[in-house]
Design a protein around this motif. Structure first.
Motif, PDB file in Angstrom:
ATOM      1  N   ILE A  69       4.856  32.114 -49.478  1.00 50.03           N
ATOM      2  CA  ILE A  69       3.753  32.089 -48.511  1.00 50.03           C
ATOM      3  C   ILE A  69       3.048  30.740 -48.541  1.00 50.03           C
ATOM      4  O   ILE A  69       2.737  30.166 -47.497  1.00 50.03           O
ATOM      5  N   GLY A  70       2.811  30.198 -49.733  1.00 54.58           N
ATOM      6  CA  GLY A  70       2.190  28.885 -49.854  1.00 54.58           C
ATOM      7  C   GLY A  70       3.027  27.794 -49.207  1.00 54.58           C
ATOM      8  O   GLY A  70       2.501  26.933 -48.499  1.00 54.58           O
ATOM      9  N   ASP A  71       4.332  27.845 -49.441  1.00 57.75           N
ATOM     10  CA  ASP A  71       5.244  26.871 -48.829  1.00 57.75           C
ATOM     11  C   ASP A  71       5.208  26.974 -47.307  1.00 57.75           C
ATOM     12  O   ASP A  71       5.191  25.964 -46.601  1.00 57.75           O
ATOM     13  N   GLN A  72       5.196  28.196 -46.805  1.00 61.72           N
ATOM     14  CA  GLN A  72       5.170  28.402 -45.355  1.00 61.72           C
ATOM     15  C   GLN A  72       3.858  27.918 -44.746  1.00 61.72           C
ATOM     16  O   GLN A  72       3.854  27.334 -43.655  1.00 61.72           O
ATOM     17  N   LYS A  73       2.754  28.123 -45.455  1.00 63.33           N
ATOM     18  CA  LYS A  73       1.458  27.642 -44.958  1.00 63.33           C
ATOM     19  C   LYS A  73       1.452  26.113 -44.874  1.00 63.33           C
ATOM     20  O   LYS A  73       0.967  25.543 -43.904  1.00 63.33           O
ATOM     21  N   ARG A  74       2.001  25.455 -45.893  1.00 64.04           N
ATOM     22  CA  ARG A  74       2.066  23.989 -45.874  1.00 64.04           C
ATOM     23  C   ARG A  74       2.951  23.504 -44.727  1.00 64.04           C
ATOM     24  O   ARG A  74       2.623  22.537 -44.044  1.00 64.04           O
ATOM     25  N   GLU A  75       4.063  24.184 -44.514  1.00 66.37           N
ATOM     26  CA  GLU A  75       4.964  23.807 -43.428  1.00 66.37           C
ATOM     27  C   GLU A  75       4.267  23.975 -42.069  1.00 66.37           C
ATOM     28  O   GLU A  75       4.403  23.121 -41.187  1.00 66.37           O
ATOM     29  N   ILE A  76       3.522  25.036 -41.912  1.00 72.59           N
ATOM     30  CA  ILE A  76       2.787  25.262 -40.662  1.00 72.59           C
ATOM     31  C   ILE A  76       1.770  24.149 -40.435  1.00 72.59           C
ATOM     32  O   ILE A  76       1.648  23.621 -39.323  1.00 72.59           O
ATOM     33  N   GLU A  77       1.053  23.773 -41.470  1.00 73.49           N
ATOM     34  CA  GLU A  77       0.070  22.686 -41.340  1.00 73.49           C
ATOM     35  C   GLU A  77       0.758  21.365 -40.973  1.00 73.49           C
ATOM     36  O   GLU A  77       0.260  20.615 -40.138  1.00 73.49           O
ATOM     37  N   ASP A  78       1.889  21.084 -41.591  1.00 74.96           N
ATOM     38  CA  ASP A  78       2.649  19.875 -41.261  1.00 74.96           C
ATOM     39  C   ASP A  78       3.089  19.886 -39.798  1.00 74.96           C
ATOM     40  O   ASP A  78       3.004  18.876 -39.092  1.00 74.96           O
ATOM     41  N   LEU A  79       3.564  21.039 -39.352  1.00 73.99           N
ATOM     42  CA  LEU A  79       4.017  21.146 -37.957  1.00 73.99           C
ATOM     43  C   LEU A  79       2.858  20.993 -36.978  1.00 73.99           C
ATOM     44  O   LEU A  79       3.005  20.359 -35.927  1.00 73.99           O
ATOM     45  N   LYS A  80       1.703  21.538 -37.335  1.00 74.62           N
ATOM     46  CA  LYS A  80       0.523  21.379 -36.478  1.00 74.62           C
ATOM     47  C   LYS A  80       0.136  19.901 -36.371  1.00 74.62           C
ATOM     48  O   LYS A  80      -0.215  19.422 -35.299  1.00 74.62           O
ATOM     49  N   GLU A  81       0.220  19.209 -37.501  1.00 79.52           N
ATOM     50  CA  GLU A  81      -0.100  17.779 -37.508  1.00 79.52           C
ATOM     51  C   GLU A  81       0.898  17.002 -36.653  1.00 79.52           C
ATOM     52  O   GLU A  81       0.513  16.118 -35.874  1.00 79.52           O
ATOM     53  N   GLU A  82       2.169  17.336 -36.761  1.00 75.13           N
ATOM     54  CA  GLU A  82       3.188  16.670 -35.953  1.00 75.13           C
ATOM     55  C   GLU A  82       2.958  16.914 -34.462  1.00 75.13           C
ATOM     56  O   GLU A  82       3.103  15.998 -33.644  1.00 75.13           O
ATOM     57  N   ILE A  83       2.598  18.128 -34.104  1.00 72.52           N
ATOM     58  CA  ILE A  83       2.320  18.452 -32.698  1.00 72.52           C
ATOM     59  C   ILE A  83       1.142  17.633 -32.189  1.00 72.52           C
ATOM     60  O   ILE A  83       1.176  17.094 -31.076  1.00 72.52           O
ATOM     61  N   ALA A  84       0.095  17.518 -33.005  1.00 68.29           N
ATOM     62  CA  ALA A  84      -1.078  16.740 -32.601  1.00 68.29           C
ATOM     63  C   ALA A  84      -0.696  15.275 -32.376  1.00 68.29           C
ATOM     64  O   ALA A  84      -1.139  14.655 -31.399  1.00 68.29           O
TER      65      ALA A  84
END
Length: 98
Positions: A69-84
């Motif tokens: 779950i922690g790994d997935q949360k970090r991946e989601i944050e990275d993807l959000k940053e990339e989208i921005a």
């Protein structure tokens, strides 16, 4: 002489399944505790589970699930940053040049 098969009553089976659902231990660990073959316990879980949408712990410990779950949360944050970043780049490149 061959081994005799152990017979368990329905109450025991239901209590074993309830125990599986309440614990964060793996199915194999619980089967070992109860001196039951893991395959037998897995069959009981399939038959006697009471909470239809509750996931059954199949070998992953609570710590492994938390790590995932922690790994997935970090991946989601990275993807959000990339989208921005992509949105900003798209905005910059879509401006008309004079």
């Amino acid at each position: 002489m061959g081994e005799s098969r152990q017979s368990y009553n329905e109450t025991f089976k239901r209590e074993a399944v309830k125990y599986v659902q309440e614990q964060s231990k793996s199915l194999e660990q619980i089967a070992d505790e109860l001196n039951i073959k893991p395959g037998t316990l897995k069959n009981w879980v399939g038959k006697y589970r009471e909470f239809e949408h509750e996931p059954v712990n199949q070998g992953e410990t609570l710590r492994e699930q938390s790590q995932l779950i922690g790994d997935q949360k970090r991946e989601i944050e990275d993807l959000k940053e990339e989208i921005a970043i992509l949105k900003k780049a798209m905005h910059i490149f879509s401006k008309e040049r004079n």
